[in-house]
Write an enzyme that holds these catalytic residues in place. Structure first.
Site, PDB file in Angstrom:
ATOM      1  N   ASN A 234       0.483   9.333  -3.072  1.00 23.16           N
ATOM      2  CA  ASN A 234       1.562   8.522  -2.501  1.00 23.16           C
ATOM      3  C   ASN A 234       2.210   9.266  -1.317  1.00 23.16           C
ATOM      4  OD1 ASN A 234       4.405   7.514  -2.228  1.00 23.16           O
ATOM      5  ND2 ASN A 234       3.742   6.136  -3.840  1.00 23.16           N
TER       6      ASN A 234
ATOM      7  N   HIS B 172       0.552   3.923  -1.027  1.00 19.56           N
ATOM      8  CA  HIS B 172       0.504   4.310  -2.431  1.00 19.56           C
ATOM      9  C   HIS B 172      -0.755   5.174  -2.605  1.00 19.56           C
ATOM     10  CE1 HIS B 172       3.176   0.976  -4.459  1.00 19.56           C
ATOM     11  NE2 HIS B 172       3.860   1.722  -3.602  1.00 19.56           N
TER      12      HIS B 172
ATOM     13  N   GLU C 198      -3.442   4.918  -4.421  1.00 18.67           N
ATOM     14  CA  GLU C 198      -4.731   4.213  -4.412  1.00 18.67           C
ATOM     15  C   GLU C 198      -5.107   3.815  -2.986  1.00 18.67           C
ATOM     16  OE1 GLU C 198      -2.036   3.595  -6.192  1.00 18.67           O
ATOM     17  OE2 GLU C 198      -2.492   2.934  -8.241  1.00 18.67           O
TER      18      GLU C 198
ATOM     19  N   SER D 232      -0.644   3.091 -13.594  1.00 25.68           N
ATOM     20  CA  SER D 232      -1.112   1.699 -13.519  1.00 25.68           C
ATOM     21  C   SER D 232      -0.872   1.120 -12.128  1.00 25.68           C
ATOM     22  CB  SER D 232      -0.359   0.894 -14.582  1.00 25.68           C
ATOM     23  OG  SER D 232      -0.845  -0.424 -14.665  1.00 25.68           O
TER      24      SER D 232
ATOM     25  N   CYS E 129       0.030  -1.084  -8.949  1.00 25.96           N
ATOM     26  CA  CYS E 129       0.930  -2.188  -8.612  1.00 25.96           C
ATOM     27  C   CYS E 129       0.139  -3.362  -8.030  1.00 25.96           C
ATOM     28  CB  CYS E 129       1.961  -1.713  -7.589  1.00 25.96           C
ATOM     29  SG  CYS E 129       1.313  -1.648  -5.895  1.00 25.96           S
TER      30      CYS E 129
ATOM     31  N   CYS F 192      -1.911  -2.420  -4.746  1.00 30.96           N
ATOM     32  CA  CYS F 192      -3.103  -1.605  -4.993  1.00 30.96           C
ATOM     33  C   CYS F 192      -4.127  -2.402  -5.799  1.00 30.96           C
ATOM     34  CB  CYS F 192      -2.715  -0.320  -5.695  1.00 30.96           C
ATOM     35  SG  CYS F 192      -1.589   0.689  -4.686  1.00 30.96           S
TER      36      CYS F 192
END
Lengths: 145, 145
Positions: free
Chosen positions: A39, A50, A52, A77, A79, A82
């Site tokens: 991030n 982010h 990912e 997890s 969002c 992503c």
């Protein structure tokens, strides 16, 4: 611990060391890391990097077939944004460090035929729990709250 | 034509002039442009800088309340990734130039309470149609096909 998830956790710790939000991701194609990231909201003033997204961006432009043979490892997890990137590129599998600090769009991913495995790793969870406790404003900004 | 959609179309044309994929977006908060951008796949070798993402990134870090008062203008129906970013930030309204060249996740956006208006503007459609015809490989790469 899965070595690729460990790499993602290392990315998260690197982000924390930069005073950033400690979430990390690694994109793996047939057993080889082709992108990794964390991030960058704080570090680059970014609204879209982010972990990912950073890993996908660092992997560069890839043929569609490569994404379809990839696994994305991420400490938290994913969002909606992503998850949307994962759906766009048809990434085959997502391994999630934990989803107790935040539950993203896992059901939506599964609905698109993506394999989603949640590890509930204590290291991932503790890193995120401590960060949210000490920096709630940054965390809320990152998830649009 | 709505002046903000015209700005988005100008962004798309700028992208085309850079040998890029001609999709543009403008983020508007209470009548004021706070971010604008265009697809940067070719120009920056980017896998994530679709027009909508570029506009969001160029707007910088914004408080959650700002996004909730924003309208995002975009020349083409937003893909899963861009729709996910819109959902993440709870952008109130999306104005789409056209969805005949490509239909993204409009139903999913509406399911999240986001107002989605499709203009079917001939200028947006013709720009995209001509590009897809002349550069099918770039277009397919951009949508993960």
């Amino acid at each position: 611990m899965d070595p690729f998830l460990e790499m993602a956790l290392d990315e998260a710790r690197t982000g924390l060391g930069e005073a950033g939000i400690p979430i990390g991701s690694v994109l793996v194609h047939r057993g080889e890391v082709i992108g990794r990231g964390h991030n960058r909201r704080v570090q680059q003033g970014s609204a879209i990097l982010h972990a990912e997204m950073d890993a996908l961006e660092n992997a560069g432009r890839q043929p569609a077939q490569v994404y379809r043979e990839c696994t994305l490892y991420t400490t938290l997890s994913p969002c909606a944004m992503c998850s949307g990137a994962i759906v766009l590129y048809g990434i085959a599998r997502v391994v999630i460090g934990e989803n107790e600090s935040f539950l993203g769009e896992e059901a939506w991913l599964r609905g698109h035929g993506i394999q989603v495995d949640v590890v509930q790793d204590p290291g991932c969870r503790e890193l995120m729990r401590a960060f949210i406790e000490t920096h709630p404003e940054l965390w809320h900004e990152d998830i649009g709250h």
